[in-house]
Design a protein around this motif. Structure first.
Motif, PDB file in Angstrom:
ATOM      1  N   GLY A  40      42.977  40.207  32.297  1.00 26.70           N
ATOM      2  CA  GLY A  40      44.109  39.351  31.969  1.00 26.70           C
ATOM      3  C   GLY A  40      45.433  40.096  31.880  1.00 26.70           C
ATOM      4  N   LEU A  41      45.616  41.096  32.741  1.00 26.59           N
ATOM      5  CA  LEU A  41      46.825  41.909  32.702  1.00 26.59           C
ATOM      6  C   LEU A  41      47.872  41.370  33.679  1.00 26.59           C
ATOM      7  N   ALA A  42      49.138  41.483  33.289  1.00 24.28           N
ATOM      8  CA  ALA A  42      50.237  41.062  34.170  1.00 24.28           C
ATOM      9  C   ALA A  42      50.511  42.147  35.212  1.00 24.28           C
ATOM     10  N   GLU A  43      51.183  41.745  36.305  1.00 23.05           N
ATOM     11  CA  GLU A  43      51.453  42.690  37.383  1.00 23.05           C
ATOM     12  C   GLU A  43      52.367  43.828  36.933  1.00 23.05           C
ATOM     13  N   ASN A  44      53.199  43.584  35.916  1.00 18.68           N
ATOM     14  CA  ASN A  44      54.103  44.636  35.442  1.00 18.68           C
ATOM     15  C   ASN A  44      53.502  45.469  34.321  1.00 18.68           C
ATOM     16  N   HIS A  45      52.241  45.250  33.994  1.00 23.44           N
ATOM     17  CA  HIS A  45      51.579  46.060  32.970  1.00 23.44           C
ATOM     18  C   HIS A  45      51.499  47.508  33.458  1.00 23.44           C
ATOM     19  N   PRO A  46      51.716  48.490  32.579  1.00 19.73           N
ATOM     20  CA  PRO A  46      51.685  49.895  33.010  1.00 19.73           C
ATOM     21  C   PRO A  46      50.396  50.282  33.736  1.00 19.73           C
ATOM     22  N   ALA A  47      49.260  49.743  33.286  1.00 16.70           N
ATOM     23  CA  ALA A  47      47.993  50.082  33.947  1.00 16.70           C
ATOM     24  C   ALA A  47      47.965  49.551  35.380  1.00 16.70           C
ATOM     25  N   ILE A  48      48.482  48.354  35.589  1.00 12.42           N
ATOM     26  CA  ILE A  48      48.499  47.777  36.937  1.00 12.42           C
ATOM     27  C   ILE A  48      49.487  48.526  37.821  1.00 12.42           C
ATOM     28  N   ARG A  49      50.652  48.882  37.257  1.00 14.39           N
ATOM     29  CA  ARG A  49      51.601  49.671  38.050  1.00 14.39           C
ATOM     30  C   ARG A  49      50.980  51.003  38.460  1.00 14.39           C
ATOM     31  N   GLY A  50      50.211  51.588  37.553  1.00 14.09           N
ATOM     32  CA  GLY A  50      49.523  52.834  37.878  1.00 14.09           C
ATOM     33  C   GLY A  50      48.494  52.647  38.988  1.00 14.09           C
ATOM     34  N   LEU A  51      47.743  51.546  38.929  1.00 16.93           N
ATOM     35  CA  LEU A  51      46.764  51.268  39.985  1.00 16.93           C
ATOM     36  C   LEU A  51      47.450  51.039  41.330  1.00 16.93           C
ATOM     37  N   TYR A  53      41.716  33.139  40.045  1.00 12.95           N
ATOM     38  CA  TYR A  53      42.439  34.300  39.554  1.00 12.95           C
ATOM     39  C   TYR A  53      43.162  34.935  40.744  1.00 12.95           C
ATOM     40  N   ARG A  54      43.997  35.937  40.469  1.00 11.98           N
ATOM     41  CA  ARG A  54      44.697  36.617  41.556  1.00 11.98           C
ATOM     42  C   ARG A  54      43.699  37.155  42.591  1.00 11.98           C
ATOM     43  N   PHE A  55      42.591  37.699  42.097  1.00 12.52           N
ATOM     44  CA  PHE A  55      41.606  38.271  43.005  1.00 12.52           C
ATOM     45  C   PHE A  55      40.819  37.197  43.743  1.00 12.52           C
ATOM     46  N   THR A  56      40.286  36.223  43.020  1.00 11.41           N
ATOM     47  CA  THR A  56      39.447  35.216  43.671  1.00 11.41           C
ATOM     48  C   THR A  56      40.250  34.330  44.620  1.00 11.41           C
ATOM     49  N   GLU A  57      41.571  34.238  44.434  1.00 10.01           N
ATOM     50  CA  GLU A  57      42.402  33.472  45.353  1.00 10.01           C
ATOM     51  C   GLU A  57      42.414  34.114  46.751  1.00 10.01           C
ATOM     52  N   LEU A  58      42.240  35.422  46.810  1.00 13.66           N
ATOM     53  CA  LEU A  58      42.311  36.149  48.079  1.00 13.66           C
ATOM     54  C   LEU A  58      40.948  36.479  48.673  1.00 13.66           C
ATOM     55  N   ASN A  59      39.921  36.438  47.865  1.00 14.76           N
ATOM     56  CA  ASN A  59      38.596  36.895  48.276  1.00 14.76           C
ATOM     57  C   ASN A  59      37.914  35.894  49.209  1.00 14.76           C
ATOM     58  N   LEU A  60      37.153  36.414  50.182  1.00 13.41           N
ATOM     59  CA  LEU A  60      36.237  35.602  50.978  1.00 13.41           C
ATOM     60  C   LEU A  60      34.822  35.981  50.552  1.00 13.41           C
ATOM     61  N   PRO A  61      34.167  35.179  49.700  1.00 17.99           N
ATOM     62  CA  PRO A  61      32.846  35.559  49.200  1.00 17.99           C
ATOM     63  C   PRO A  61      31.815  35.716  50.324  1.00 17.99           C
ATOM     64  N   THR A  62      31.149  36.848  50.334  1.00 23.81           N
ATOM     65  CA  THR A  62      30.110  37.111  51.333  1.00 23.81           C
ATOM     66  C   THR A  62      29.019  36.057  51.295  1.00 23.81           C
ATOM     67  N   ARG A  63      28.775  35.502  50.125  1.00 23.99           N
ATOM     68  CA  ARG A  63      27.671  34.543  49.964  1.00 23.99           C
ATOM     69  C   ARG A  63      27.838  33.321  50.853  1.00 23.99           C
TER      70      ARG A  63
END
Length: 409
Positions: A141-152, A301-311
């Motif tokens: 649940g981190l925002a895009e401007n969170h220091p950890a996300i900026r680091g990633l 979520y940000r990730f699931t919006e972009l993902n194409l599930p292999t299943r």
């Protein structure tokens, strides 16, 4: 049938288990079949040998296990594995003389393990299974401007620039990574298509006659909150409250298992929801045809919006129609009439969609047929040629093969 052969040696590094990771396994076996020497450096579970040969692939397991716990534990596990992997590659690079080091994320920093082989001239491939910043934004649940996300994001940019070539798993991911600095000519897409050697050559579907036992739903994959198993449980409970004979079979593991089982029991679904844990991929391929409908109940979520599930592709390849989230990553490939779409994170929408599939067998057959047409365009027999082409270019640049060389078997 003829196929272009490759020459050379590759070492794949992955913070996962082998042969359990389907993408790594597909890549490794495809390259081995084309003539490459393939080494894998991966995690080791209790009882697994430190070294073995699996279908021609040399597997080297390091004494690190993945435990799905807190953030600090993940950092420790990542650091431990990358350090050991880097030492392993440095120690064996002079004798193995790898031509390519293929690093599979997550984490992105795993490419650092290739440092010594790269200094010796090896080409480096970064296989971006998932965009790590989006995964962690969704997971914690981190925002895009969170220091950890900026680091990633900084690590991701560095890793993409460090690699000689990058590969990712769908078009939405490719667009994202290019927008964040990866040169378009160094980014390829190889879909997570089911390997025909495991799932078979797209057998003709056989739909069970109506009334032949309860209507069976199936879910397989990682059991985490963002994958929406709680919504699926609510849908099953609502359908059973209507007097419908419906059951759910679930395969996989993850940090949401205990909560999933608690909610299952709380809803009184212990008899109709069967949790079978983690099983080999061959078992998944065997049991999929026993289902009437495969369900991918992802939340948005940000990730699931972009993902194409292999299943999705796995269900269709075995002749089972699929329910999928209405997201960008899925819509890049599938449209109305090829899948059952629902609003991600909406249990009522998921319930309604499953009800529709149960009530109209003719439509179910039509959606399955059209979905298989789309999925067949991306069968592994085709997708692996993209991987082979990338490797061919790298091996030519490395001087292992000639640009005009065309050896076939």
């Amino acid at each position: 049938m003829t196929a272009d052969l490759l020459q050379g040696k590759v070492c794949m590094v992955v913070f996962s288990n082998y042969p359990d990771d389907p993408r790594v396994r597909r890549d490794a076996e495809a390259l081995e079949r084309r003539g490459m020497v393939v080494d894998i450096v991966c995690l080791r579970e209790p009882g697994e040998p430190a070294r073995e040969v699996v279908k021609g692939v040399n597997v080297h397991r390091l004494p690190v296990r993945r435990k799905r716990t807190g953030k600090l534990r993940y950092i420790y596990q990542y650091a431990s594995f990358i350090g050991l992997a880097a030492a392993h590659l440095a120690r064996h690079a002079p004798s193995r003389r790898w031509d390519v080091v293929h690093a599979h994320n997550m984490p992105d920093f795993i490419v650092a393990a290739a440092a010594v082989p790269k200094l010796m001239g090896a080409k480096v491939v970064l296989d971006l299974h998932d965009p790590m910043p989006e995964v962690y934004m969704s997971k914690y649940g981190l925002a895009e401007n969170h220091p950890a996300i900026r680091g990633l994001l900084d690590i991701e940019r560095w890793a993409m620039n460090y690699a000689d070539h990058c590969i990712t798993a769908n078009e939405a991911f490719r667009v994202l990574f290019v927008s964040r600095g990866c040169p378009v000519e160094r980014m390829g897409v190889v879909l997570n298509s089911p390997d025909e050697s495991v799932f078979g050559d797209w057998p003709e579907p056989r739909m069970r006659p109506v009334g032949e036992g309860p209507f069976r739903l199936m879910y397989h994959g990682t059991i985490v909150e963002r994958h929406g198993l709680d919504s699926l449980l609510q849908a099953v409970a609502a359908l059973r409250a209507e007097g419908r004979a419906v059951e759910l079979v679930v395969y996989g593991e993850g940090d949401f298992v205990q909560e999933f089982l608690r909610r299952r029991d709380e809803l009184g679904l212990a008899e109709s929801v069967d949790y079978r844990g983690r099983v080999p991929l061959e078992e998944i391929a065997r049991v999929i045809p026993e289902a009437d409908l495969g369900v991918i109940p992802n939340k948005r979520y940000r990730f699931t919006e972009l993902n194409l599930p292999t299943r999705i592709l796995e269900y269709l390849s075995k002749g089972v129609p699929a329910v999928a989230p209405d997201t960008h990553g899925v819509r890049d490939y599938f449209n109305d009439g090829t899948l059952y779409f629902f609003e991600p994170g909406n249990a009522s929408s998921l319930t309604q969609t499953i009800r529709r599939a149960m009530d109209d067998p003719a439509e179910r057959q039509s959606i399955l047929g059209l979905g298989r047409v789309v999925a067949l365009r991306h069968a592994w027999a085709s997708e692996q040629e993209k991987l082979v082409a990338i490797y061919r270019d790298l091996l030519v640049a490395r001087g292992v093969m000639h640009a005009t060389q065309n050896v076939s078997e």
